[in-house]
Design an enzyme around this catalytic site. Structure first.
Site, PDB file in Angstrom:
ATOM      1  N   ASP A  72      -0.665   7.678   2.058  1.00  0.00           N
ATOM      2  CA  ASP A  72      -0.434   7.079   1.367  1.00  0.00           C
ATOM      3  C   ASP A  72       1.035   7.569   0.557  1.00  0.00           C
ATOM      4  O   ASP A  72       1.810   8.246   2.195  1.00  0.00           O
ATOM      5  CB  ASP A  72      -1.368   7.622  -0.345  1.00  0.00           C
ATOM      6  CG  ASP A  72      -0.995   5.722  -0.966  1.00  0.00           C
ATOM      7  OD1 ASP A  72      -0.328   6.003  -2.004  1.00  0.00           O
ATOM      8  OD2 ASP A  72      -1.916   4.933  -0.730  1.00  0.00           O
ATOM      9  N   HIS A 111       1.374   7.543  -6.697  1.00  0.00           N
ATOM     10  CA  HIS A 111       0.395   6.453  -6.351  1.00  0.00           C
ATOM     11  C   HIS A 111      -0.761   7.252  -5.150  1.00  0.00           C
ATOM     12  O   HIS A 111      -1.658   7.165  -5.547  1.00  0.00           O
ATOM     13  CB  HIS A 111       0.848   4.550  -5.845  1.00  0.00           C
ATOM     14  CG  HIS A 111       0.013   3.981  -4.722  1.00  0.00           C
ATOM     15  ND1 HIS A 111      -0.343   4.013  -4.010  1.00  0.00           N
ATOM     16  CD2 HIS A 111      -0.111   3.035  -4.766  1.00  0.00           C
ATOM     17  CE1 HIS A 111      -0.903   2.665  -3.857  1.00  0.00           C
ATOM     18  NE2 HIS A 111      -0.821   2.806  -4.532  1.00  0.00           N
ATOM     19  N   SER A 273      -5.559  -0.791  -4.602  1.00  0.00           N
ATOM     20  CA  SER A 273      -5.016   0.304  -4.183  1.00  0.00           C
ATOM     21  C   SER A 273      -5.951   1.226  -4.955  1.00  0.00           C
ATOM     22  O   SER A 273      -6.350   2.496  -3.939  1.00  0.00           O
ATOM     23  CB  SER A 273      -4.126   0.185  -4.711  1.00  0.00           C
ATOM     24  OG  SER A 273      -2.710  -0.158  -4.022  1.00  0.00           O
TER      25      SER A 273
END
Length: 433
Positions: A72, A111, A273
Site C-alpha cells: 500500500d 491509506h 479497502s
C-alpha cells in the site's frame, strides 16, 4: 509458517497421499491473555469485532507467528499501534524510504497505515484504543507509488512488491486497491503465481462504487485471490463503499470503519479497502490456529464458514460472494478438506489465455535414405533465330512445299488451256451451222 510451506511442498513433490486432521476444530495452546476492554469508546466503535465474531476467535488465537504483507502507501513509523508489529519492509516506487515506512501519495498517504491497523494493530497495553483483527500477527510494509508522480510503472511496482513479500516471509498479502479494468498486465501472472506456488493467501478489495468502480477489476479478477466485498453495519451490501462481481468471495464491513493515521490518530473511513484487511486478519487467525494447513484449505475455511447474507439471492452472490465472514467459525468449525483452491487456478487461466510456448523442433528418429545421383541435364544448344531456315526446314518443309506448289500451278494451267480449246471448238461448230 515457512516450515509449514516447505512441509506441504515436500509431500506434494513426493506424491504421497497425506491425511489432513483439519476436519476437526483447532485445539492450539491457549492464547495469552491480552487486555481487551469492549467498553472503551474506541473499541466500542469497532462493531466488527463482535459482528464478525472476531472476539470469539481470540479465545483460540490472535494470529501469533503469522506475517501479513500490506502492499500500500506504507505503514507509518510513529503510531504506537504498530510498535513491534512491523518486522520488515521495502519500497518499490522509487520515491519512498528503503524500509517502506514513509507514507507516500499526495492525496491519501494515510491509506496504508489505516489498512495495517485494521489487519493487525496492537492496541494499547491497557486494553484500550483501536485494535486490529490479528493483533499478534507481524506486518511487512511495502510502499507503492500511486498516480502520475510514481517514477516506476504501477504494474511493475505491484509485481515486484508481491515477489518481495513472498520471498520475505509473507503468509498473507493484502491488496486494497483496484485497477478498474478486468484484465491485468502479463507481468502479474508470474508474481501472483509465485505467491500461490509458495502457499501465500492473497486478499484483495473488490472496489467501491463511490470511487467509480461499478464492477470488480484487477487484481480482484485474478483466479485464486480472496476478493472481499463490503457491507454496512446491518450486513447489507454497501451502495457506495463496495461494488459487485462474480469474483467476490466473501463480504466484510466497509462502512463506519476506524483506522490509525500516520500521525497516530484514529479516524473514520469507508470502503472495501478496509473490508479487505479485516479478512486478511481473519486469514491470519486461521493460519495461526492451523499452522500446517495449506492456502487452498485456509481459503476454503473462510468461504465455507461465511454466514448467509439476508439479501443474497444466490450462493455465491455477485454482491456478497459466499456470505458474511465469520472469524470464529473459520478458526474452529469442522470443514472438509479440499485438494485445490476453490476460487480458481491462475496457472490454468494462464495456460488457456496467454500465448503458449512454441512446440520444439522434431528430431528425426531414423537415418536418411541414400538415393542415386540425379543425371546431369543436357547442355543447352545455341539459340537460333526462328526467321532463318535451317537444313531440316529446307529439306522437310520449304523444298517439298515449293515442288507441290509448282506442280499445282502446272496442272491448273493445263486444265485452263484444255477448257479454252473445248470452248473454241464449240464456237466453230455453232458458226458453221
Amino acid at each position: 509458517m515457512r516450515a509449514r510451506r516447505l512441509h506441504t511442498r515436500f509431500f506434494a513433490a513426493l506424491g504421497v497421499l497425506t491425511v489432513s486432521f483439519t476436519l476437526f476444530a483447532a485445539t492450539p495452546s491457549p492464547a495469552p491473555t491480552i487486555p481487551d476492554k469492549p467498553s472503551d469508546p474506541t473499541r466500542a466503535q469497532e462493531y466488527w469485532l463482535d459482528g464478525a465474531r472476531i472476539r470469539e476467535a481470540w479465545k483460540t488465537t490472535r494470529g501469533a507467528g503469522v506475517t501479513i504483507a500490506v502492499i500500500d502507501t506504507g505503514i507509518a513509523r510513529g503510531p504506537a499501534a504498530f510498535a513491534g508489529a512491523v518486522t520488515d519492509g521495502t519500497d518499490v516506487s522509487g520515491n519512498g524510504s528503503a524500509d517502506g515506512r514513509t507514507p507516500l501519495g499526495p492525496i491519501d498517504s494515510d491509506h496504508g497505515s489505516r489498512v495495517a491497523s485494521l489487519a493487525a494493530g496492537r492496541g494499547a497495553p491497557d486494553g484500550t484504543g483501536m485494535i486490529g483483527v490479528a493483533p499478534e500477527a507481524n506486518l511487512l510494509s511495502i510502499s507503492l507509488g500511486f498516480g502520475a508522480s510514481a517514477t516506476v510503472p504501477f504494474t511493475t511496482q505491484v509485481a515486484e512488491a508481491i515477489i518481495w513479500a513472498v520471498d520475505n516471509g509473507a503468509d498473507v498479502i493484502n491488496l486494497s486497491f483496484t485497477m478498474n479494468t478486468l484484465g491485468w498486465d502479463p507481468s502479474w501472472d508470474k508474481a501472483f503465481l509465485h505467491a500461490f506456488e509458495n502457499d501465500v493467501v492473497v486478499v484483495v478489495a473488490a472496489g467501491n462504487r463511490g470511487s467509480g468502480t461499478t464492477v470488480v477489476g484487477a487484481p480482484a479478477t485474478i483466479p485464486g485471490v480472496l476478493t472481499v466485498g463490503g457491507v454496512d453495519q446491518h450486513g447489507t451490501a454497501s451502495q457506495s463503499a463496495s461494488t459487485q462481481g462474480i469474483t467476490i468471495a466473501v463480504s466484510a464491513p466497509s462502512e463506519g470503519l476506524l483506522g490509525v493515521t500516520a500521525a497516530g490518530t484514529v479516524e473514520r473511513w469507508n470502503g472495501t479497502s478496509g473490508a479487505a484487511p479485516i479478512v486478511s486478519g481473519i486469514v491470519a487467525l486461521v493460519r495461526a490456529a492451523h499452522p500446517d494447513m495449506d492456502a487452498a484449505n485456509v481459503i476454503n475455511r473462510v468461504i465455507s464458514t461465511a454466514r448467509p447474507a439476508p439479501a443474497a439471492t444466490s450462493v455465491p452472490d455477485p454482491l456478497y460472494g459466499f456470505g458474511l465472514v465469520d472469524a470464529a467459525a473459520a478458526v474452529s468449525a469442522e470443514v472438509p478438506t479440499v485438494e485445490e483452491n476453490p476460487l480458481g487456478s491462475l496457472a490454468e487461466w494462464v495456460h488457456l489465455h496467454r500465448r503458449a510456448p512454441s512446440e520444439p523442433v522434431p528430431v528425426p528418429t531414423s537415418a536418411p535414405v541414400a538415393l542415386p545421383p540425379v543425371p546431369q541435364a543436357d547442355q543447352p544448344t545455341k539459340a537460333d533465330s526462328p526467321l532463318i531456315p535451317t537444313l531440316e526446314t529446307l529439306t522437310y518443309g520449304t523444298l517439298p512445299l515449293l515442288a507441290l506448289t509448282a506442280a499445282g500451278i502446272l496442272i491448273a494451267l493445263g486444265v485452263t488451256a484444255a477448257a479454252r480449246r473445248i470452248r473454241l471448238a464449240r464456237d466453230r461448230r455453232t458458226s458453221a451451222q
